[in-house]
Design a protein around this motif. Structure first.
Motif, short mmCIF file in Angstrom:
data_model
loop_
_atom_site.label_atom_id
_atom_site.label_comp_id
_atom_site.label_asym_id
_atom_site.label_seq_id
_atom_site.Cartn_x
_atom_site.Cartn_y
_atom_site.Cartn_z
N GLU A 154 56.34 23.77 34.01
CA GLU A 154 56.16 25.22 33.97
C GLU A 154 55.44 25.63 32.70
O GLU A 154 54.61 26.53 32.70
N CYS A 212 50.80 35.27 30.28
CA CYS A 212 50.92 34.38 31.43
C CYS A 212 52.20 34.68 32.22
O CYS A 212 53.18 35.16 31.65
N PRO A 213 52.21 34.41 33.51
CA PRO A 213 53.43 34.57 34.29
C PRO A 213 54.59 33.77 33.68
O PRO A 213 54.38 32.66 33.18
N ASN A 214 55.78 34.35 33.69
CA ASN A 214 56.98 33.74 33.09
C ASN A 214 56.87 33.58 31.58
O ASN A 214 57.72 32.95 30.95
N ARG A 241 52.38 29.25 29.14
CA ARG A 241 51.15 28.64 29.64
C ARG A 241 51.44 27.18 29.99
O ARG A 241 51.88 26.89 31.09
N ASP A 297 48.61 24.22 33.13
CA ASP A 297 47.59 25.27 33.13
C ASP A 297 46.33 24.79 32.42
O ASP A 297 45.20 25.09 32.85
N ASN A 350 51.18 26.40 40.60
CA ASN A 350 52.24 25.80 39.78
C ASN A 350 53.58 26.31 40.31
O ASN A 350 53.91 27.48 40.17
N ILE A 355 59.75 25.38 37.94
CA ILE A 355 60.62 26.40 37.37
C ILE A 355 61.63 25.73 36.44
O ILE A 355 62.25 24.72 36.81
N LEU A 361 64.02 33.34 37.90
CA LEU A 361 62.57 33.22 37.87
C LEU A 361 62.01 32.73 39.20
O LEU A 361 62.70 32.06 39.97
N LYS A 367 55.29 30.40 38.81
CA LYS A 367 54.20 31.09 38.11
C LYS A 367 53.03 31.40 39.04
O LYS A 367 52.51 32.52 39.06
N TYR A 368 52.59 30.39 39.76
CA TYR A 368 51.44 30.53 40.65
C TYR A 368 51.82 29.90 41.99
O TYR A 368 51.49 28.74 42.25
N TRP A 403 42.96 32.57 31.78
CA TRP A 403 43.92 32.41 30.70
C TRP A 403 43.45 33.17 29.47
O TRP A 403 42.34 32.97 28.97
#
Length: 263
Positions: free
Chosen positions: A16, A25-27, A30, A34, A51, A54, A243, A246-247, A255
């Motif tokens: 993650e 970035c989500p959560n 990076r 990523d 991605n 988690i 959570l 992310k993707y 990014w």
């Protein structure tokens, strides 16, 4: 957008990106995956990236929640690291667990995707996690057998001796920091035999610390990071319980420069 090449990262906090903090970035993270995806996309715009990792996920959760989801994305490349959170538990049937891992990897390889597995980190210098070193060594041998059986690649974390330098690690001493994730991205791209433009940051030389200063630092770490981590396990909670991935779908993220998120 139709992607002809599809990279899907599976796993826990390692994949993650925890420790590589970025509020854009989500959560809030990076991470090395990523960074690998970014290099693949820069070299060939036909790549898409998902991605599903988690933080806190154990192996059976990863196999149950993420493998089917990954296969639906028709990946051409999968990276997966599962089992680290299981190894840290007081009791584990490692042989049974790795048999399930073998079956999961067989499914991923059966889809035609290239698969990269990871050995576990050598925690020889960790006062807390060093106690699981023997268990990790057994895990690693079983991972190597799985890789041989299914013609998968291995990113050999155990043998990446650079990571014995704790400057590559976040203040929680459990996850790689930005420098560590950057280095790992370069190592994974080398396994993939992919050219890249990643510049691994040079680490500053730390001044020698007195024994008293180290004891004080250890006490702060135990109070702020170790105790909450142990507490969550006693309560059977995970930092990733609230959570989502992310993707979860194939994308080409943009990014942005790092800004540290609250932790």
């Amino acid at each position: 957008m139709e992607f002809t090449q599809r990279y899907v990262a599976l796993g826990d906090s390692f994949s993650e990106g925890v420790g590589d903090w970025n509020a854009e970035c989500p959560n809030g993270v990076r991470g090395w995956a990523d960074r690998v995806a970014e290099q693949l996309i820069l070299a060939d715009p036909s790549w898409g990236y998902a991605n599903l990792a988690i933080r806190g996920r154990k192996m059976r959760q990863i196999l149950t929640e993420q493998v089917d989801a990954a296969l639906k994305l028709q990946p051409t490349l999968v990276t997966i690291y599962a089992g680290a959170n299981d190894i840290l538990r007081p009791s584990i049937d490692l042989d049974a667990l790795m048999a399930e891992y073998d079956a999961g990897i067989a499914r991923l390889r059966g889809s035609g995707a290239a698969v990269v597995l990871f050995t576990g980190f050598d925690s020889v210098k960790s006062a807390v996690f060093g106690k699981t070193r023997g268990r990790t060594a057994i895990y690693n041998e079983l991972v190597r057998e799985i890789a041989d059986r299914h013609d998968a690649e291995i990113a050999d974390y155990w043998r990446m001796r650079e990571f014995q330098n704790w400057d590559y690690w976040d203040v929680d001493r459990m996850h790689m920091a930005t420098a560590g994730h950057t280095l790992m991205a370069a190592r994974v791209l080398e396994v993939l035999k992919s050219a890249h433009s990643i510049e691994v940051p040079e680490l500053d030389t730390r001044p020698a610390r007195s024994r008293l200063a180290q004891i004080k630092d250890d006490a702060v770490w135990a109070r702020e990071y170790l105790a909450p981590w142990v507490g969550r396990r006693l309560r059977r909670q995970s930092s990733g319980d609230t959570l989502t991935a992310k993707y979860p779908q194939l994308v080409q993220p943009v990014w942005k420069p790092a800004t540290r998120s609250a932790v």
